[in-house]
Design a protein around this motif. Structure first.
Motif, PDB file in Angstrom:
ATOM      1  N   LEU A 154       0.247  -1.191  -0.049  1.00  0.00           N
ATOM      2  CA  LEU A 154       0.237  -0.093   0.129  1.00  0.00           C
ATOM      3  C   LEU A 154       1.149   1.251   0.191  1.00  0.00           C
ATOM      4  CD1 LEU A 154      -2.988  -1.263   2.444  1.00  0.00           C
ATOM      5  CD2 LEU A 154      -2.890  -1.158   0.240  1.00  0.00           C
ATOM      6  N   ALA A 155       2.307   1.312   0.207  1.00  0.00           N
ATOM      7  CA  ALA A 155       3.179   1.850  -0.110  1.00  0.00           C
ATOM      8  C   ALA A 155       2.065   3.476  -1.165  1.00  0.00           C
ATOM      9  CB  ALA A 155       4.749   2.062  -0.445  1.00  0.00           C
ATOM     10  N   ASP A 156       2.114   2.740  -2.121  1.00  0.00           N
ATOM     11  CA  ASP A 156       0.962   3.057  -3.603  1.00  0.00           C
ATOM     12  C   ASP A 156       0.693   4.386  -3.110  1.00  0.00           C
ATOM     13  OD1 ASP A 156       0.342   0.945  -3.527  1.00  0.00           O
ATOM     14  OD2 ASP A 156       0.102   1.473  -5.921  1.00  0.00           O
ATOM     15  N   LEU A 157      -0.729   3.418  -2.552  1.00  0.00           N
ATOM     16  CA  LEU A 157      -1.687   4.016  -2.194  1.00  0.00           C
ATOM     17  C   LEU A 157      -1.925   5.230  -1.045  1.00  0.00           C
ATOM     18  CD1 LEU A 157      -4.185   0.954  -2.826  1.00  0.00           C
ATOM     19  CD2 LEU A 157      -3.426   2.526  -4.453  1.00  0.00           C
ATOM     20  N   VAL A 161       4.335   6.741  -1.442  1.00  0.00           N
ATOM     21  CA  VAL A 161       6.621   6.310   0.056  1.00  0.00           C
ATOM     22  C   VAL A 161       7.357   6.218  -0.967  1.00  0.00           C
ATOM     23  CG1 VAL A 161       7.425   5.245   1.544  1.00  0.00           C
ATOM     24  CG2 VAL A 161       4.601   6.499   1.881  1.00  0.00           C
ATOM     25  N   THR A 162       8.057   6.807  -1.294  1.00  0.00           N
ATOM     26  CA  THR A 162       9.208   6.818  -2.285  1.00  0.00           C
ATOM     27  C   THR A 162      10.158   5.872  -0.996  1.00  0.00           C
ATOM     28  OG1 THR A 162       9.573   8.780  -3.396  1.00  0.00           O
ATOM     29  CG2 THR A 162      11.532   7.607  -3.152  1.00  0.00           C
ATOM     30  N   VAL A 163      10.681   4.694  -1.735  1.00  0.00           N
ATOM     31  CA  VAL A 163      11.337   3.472  -0.858  1.00  0.00           C
ATOM     32  C   VAL A 163      12.796   2.970  -2.187  1.00  0.00           C
ATOM     33  CG1 VAL A 163       9.756   2.618   0.381  1.00  0.00           C
ATOM     34  CG2 VAL A 163      10.061   1.283  -1.979  1.00  0.00           C
ATOM     35  N   VAL A 164      13.537   2.426  -0.798  1.00  0.00           N
ATOM     36  CA  VAL A 164      14.493   1.515  -1.670  1.00  0.00           C
ATOM     37  C   VAL A 164      14.328  -0.166  -1.260  1.00  0.00           C
ATOM     38  CG1 VAL A 164      17.439   1.651  -1.369  1.00  0.00           C
ATOM     39  CG2 VAL A 164      16.087   3.782  -1.030  1.00  0.00           C
ATOM     40  N   ALA A 165      13.922  -0.140  -2.069  1.00  0.00           N
ATOM     41  CA  ALA A 165      13.261  -1.283  -2.284  1.00  0.00           C
ATOM     42  C   ALA A 165      14.016  -2.744  -2.563  1.00  0.00           C
ATOM     43  CB  ALA A 165      12.247  -1.437  -3.924  1.00  0.00           C
ATOM     44  N   GLY A 201       6.401   9.482  -4.672  1.00  0.00           N
ATOM     45  CA  GLY A 201       5.685  11.636  -4.187  1.00  0.00           C
ATOM     46  C   GLY A 201       6.801  11.884  -2.935  1.00  0.00           C
ATOM     47  N   SER A 202       6.971  10.871  -1.729  1.00  0.00           N
ATOM     48  CA  SER A 202       6.790  11.559  -1.017  1.00  0.00           C
ATOM     49  C   SER A 202       8.819  11.689  -0.799  1.00  0.00           C
ATOM     50  CB  SER A 202       7.202  10.496  -0.004  1.00  0.00           C
ATOM     51  OG  SER A 202       7.967   9.417   0.199  1.00  0.00           O
ATOM     52  N   GLY A 203       9.432  10.654  -1.807  1.00  0.00           N
ATOM     53  CA  GLY A 203      11.034  11.113  -1.468  1.00  0.00           C
ATOM     54  C   GLY A 203      10.802  12.627  -2.945  1.00  0.00           C
ATOM     55  N   GLU A 204       9.803  12.595  -2.923  1.00  0.00           N
ATOM     56  CA  GLU A 204      10.429  14.006  -4.076  1.00  0.00           C
ATOM     57  C   GLU A 204      10.346  15.268  -3.688  1.00  0.00           C
ATOM     58  OE1 GLU A 204       8.986  10.504  -5.114  1.00  0.00           O
ATOM     59  OE2 GLU A 204      11.267  10.852  -4.785  1.00  0.00           O
ATOM     60  N   LEU A 205       8.944  15.516  -2.475  1.00  0.00           N
ATOM     61  CA  LEU A 205       8.767  16.781  -1.767  1.00  0.00           C
ATOM     62  C   LEU A 205      10.100  17.872  -1.598  1.00  0.00           C
ATOM     63  CD1 LEU A 205       6.354  16.110   0.251  1.00  0.00           C
ATOM     64  CD2 LEU A 205       5.608  16.248  -1.520  1.00  0.00           C
ATOM     65  N   PRO A 206      10.093  18.511  -2.209  1.00  0.00           N
ATOM     66  CA  PRO A 206      10.833  19.648  -2.104  1.00  0.00           C
ATOM     67  C   PRO A 206      10.941  19.979  -0.839  1.00  0.00           C
ATOM     68  CG  PRO A 206       9.098  20.307  -2.753  1.00  0.00           C
ATOM     69  CD  PRO A 206       8.851  19.683  -2.829  1.00  0.00           C
ATOM     70  N   PRO A 207      11.855  20.999  -0.336  1.00  0.00           N
ATOM     71  CA  PRO A 207      12.042  21.532   1.394  1.00  0.00           C
ATOM     72  C   PRO A 207      10.952  22.425   1.798  1.00  0.00           C
ATOM     73  CG  PRO A 207      14.225  21.177   0.355  1.00  0.00           C
ATOM     74  CD  PRO A 207      13.271  20.959  -0.985  1.00  0.00           C
ATOM     75  N   ALA A 208      10.468  22.622   2.727  1.00  0.00           N
ATOM     76  CA  ALA A 208       9.717  23.392   2.671  1.00  0.00           C
ATOM     77  C   ALA A 208      10.076  24.960   3.547  1.00  0.00           C
ATOM     78  CB  ALA A 208       8.749  22.567   4.520  1.00  0.00           C
ATOM     79  N   ASP A 209      11.241  24.606   3.776  1.00  0.00           N
ATOM     80  CA  ASP A 209      11.725  26.667   3.887  1.00  0.00           C
ATOM     81  C   ASP A 209      12.247  26.789   2.791  1.00  0.00           C
ATOM     82  OD1 ASP A 209      13.511  24.343   4.173  1.00  0.00           O
ATOM     83  OD2 ASP A 209      14.289  25.051   6.129  1.00  0.00           O
TER      84      ASP A 209
END
Lengths: 345, 345
Positions: free
Chosen positions: A287-290, A295-299, A337-345
């Motif tokens: 479900l990481a993809d849903l 969630v970006t992972v090292v599989a 997606g989660s690993g491609e989010l840019p830094p928030a600040d």
């Protein structure tokens, strides 16, 4: 309806014996033994009579006695580390499939992450005369297995190497995988990346931490020690570690989670935040993809770990004199997606 | 570094024996036997000498021989049904914890949902003289276990009842749980509810289907047969079944998923649709609350199933003459959003 159990009398004492079968079939004990063990020298009619007696009495060969007479048991033992970690499901299943293809029965037990239980379980399986042993180590000292290995128990370690002895191991590229995952976050603009991992006594935890430090160093980024947390994967511990590195004067903008148990807890913590924080986790999970974001992972490939380790075990059992070998399987970065989010600040 | 394995010679043939220990310690064989088996009649000094010889030679008691001499093995076998289904992780772990509290070793194997493998594995564990057996059945005929149970192997079935024999079983209220879950959808306004379940030969699948039909009948709702699909939980089969009942002239507005393997695939199918479709799944699963919408489930307590079954097993092993009993554990509806979506039309 039959009764479930006889309440008294010696356990196993009322099992029919070969003698009972011989008496019922009207043949000698040696004839019954030949039929049971598939040896020649019995006429088809006699064999049929013996088989009928076996059926009628519910006779079953006692394999404990067989083990004493013959060398092999066609049984392979698997010492698991954590039954509740879904990472081991496909690994376990792959070991079982390969063992079965070789006509061997697989018996498992779990150390529940306790080195003493690992030792106790591995030795108990040896005492039951398994031909081979696959161990996912909980501890760091496996010298206790030396006498067993010298006596011929083929032994292969998987996921983590053996400690204090020279033995086969099949594992993932933990260092390279973590390094690649952290480099991916850094390439996305992150300068403050946190690392939350398993106990420092666990090989995979320290290898992945080494990969994290390498990626940060290669990018010329200093690591504040408040960004690194190793310890139990118990949700409370992980959540506190995540909250701590997300607060303070120099909060991390991205987290690298050291295994799937850590990742699912970090996902929960991040879901409760107002700002987006990037996340890459070691290990893929269902479900990481849903999830939103995915969630970006090292599989890793847990089934391949199990398959390769068991292939190696049966190579050893086939009598080939192989030197102890380390087999490392590659990992794969899966951006979601989660690993491609840019830094928030 | 020691060599991992000797390539030739009889396997186990070079293990040190009690005779070797006796020779090294300079005592008789009976003395060694007394020390190994914790029997009285040995002075502390002699015991120390024997222990030193055991340590130096790496001697290990052969439990196969012990089993032949004594009745009990302090080993319990667990026949699992599917190693890749995370539902069984907590169940397996609970069985292990209770077994360990009783000083017994747990050995597992999996039938991989194949009745022939279940039989083979259960009998192989009996041949290795487990004291007791916990079985998650894959098949519907367990008469093959009758001789073992008569011979004293305590046997408890869990998750699904035994077929053709009278034996203990610990299971969830599958009928009541499914009925409650479907009634929840109906109470939310749904009139066309689909049911996707496991193979009809599996007891839990048919019980949950029975619950679905009861809830629909109680609401005065007819069930179109195109809304019901039983079969493999393989993702391709489940996705096709879901798509089929979501299309056509009378599409369902809600789906009841018969177990967690079905639910995760239905979640994927629904995520790809443009319109919202309600979903309630039997079995809770990790991250169900973090999906959007959260997945409403009828939760079983797999750890409790394992714990209660193993408690029962050790009650039997303590020698009490108990009649075969059915123990049913309640389920719990957990609303999280997906089961509370109104009908789309």
């Amino acid at each position: 309806m039959p009764h479930n159990h006889r309440p008294s009398g010696p356990r196993y004492g009322n099992r029919p014996t070969m003698k009972d079968v011989a008496a019922r079939a009207g043949v000698g004990l040696k004839t019954v033994s030949r039929v049971v063990n598939g040896e020649p020298g019995v006429t088809p009619e006699t064999e049929k009579r013996v088989q009928e007696a076996i059926e009628a009495l519910g006779f079953r060969r006692n394999d404990s006695a067989r083990v004493l007479r013959k060398g092999r048991t066609a049984t392979v033992g698997l010492v698991l580390e954590d039954l509740a970690d879904p990472f081991y499901g496909p690994l376990n299943r792959a070991v079982e499939e390969v063992a079965r293809a070789h006509g061997a029965l697989l018996i498992n037990g779990s150390s529940a992450q306790d080195p003493d239980r690992e030792r106790e379980l591995a030795l108990a399986l040896c005492a039951r005369r398994v031909d081979g042993l696959i161990v996912i180590p909980a501890g760091n000292d496996h010298r206790y297995l030396e006498p067993e290995m010298r006596a011929g128990v083929a032994t292969v370690f998987v996921d983590r190497p053996a400690g204090g002895i020279d033995a086969d191991v099949v594992l993932s590229d933990n260092y390279g995988g973590a390094r690649g995952g952290v480099a991916h976050l850094v390439a996305g603009g992150h300068r403050r990346v946190g690392f939350i991992g398993d106990h420092p006594r666990i090989h995979t935890a320290t290898e992945r931490l080494r990969g994290y430090r390498a990626a940060m160093a290669e990018a010329g980024l200093a690591v504040a020690e408040s960004w690194v947390s190793l310890g139990s994967t118990e949700p409370g511990r992980v959540a506190a570690a995540a909250r701590s590195m997300l607060a303070g004067r120099e909060p991390v903008t991205a987290v690298f989670a050291g295994n799937n148990r850590v990742t699912v807890t970090v996902v929960r913590v991040l879901a409760s935040l107002q700002r987006p924080v990037a996340l890459v986790g070691f290990d893929d999970f269902e479900l990481a993809d849903l999830l939103r974001p995915g969630v970006t992972v090292v599989a890793q490939d847990p089934a391949a770990l199990g398959r390769v380790a068991t292939d190696r075990l049966f190579q050893r059992l086939s009598g080939t004199n192989l030197p102890p070998t380390r087999i490392e399987l590659p990992t794969r970065l899966v951006p979601r997606g989660s690993g491609e989010l840019p830094p928030a600040d």
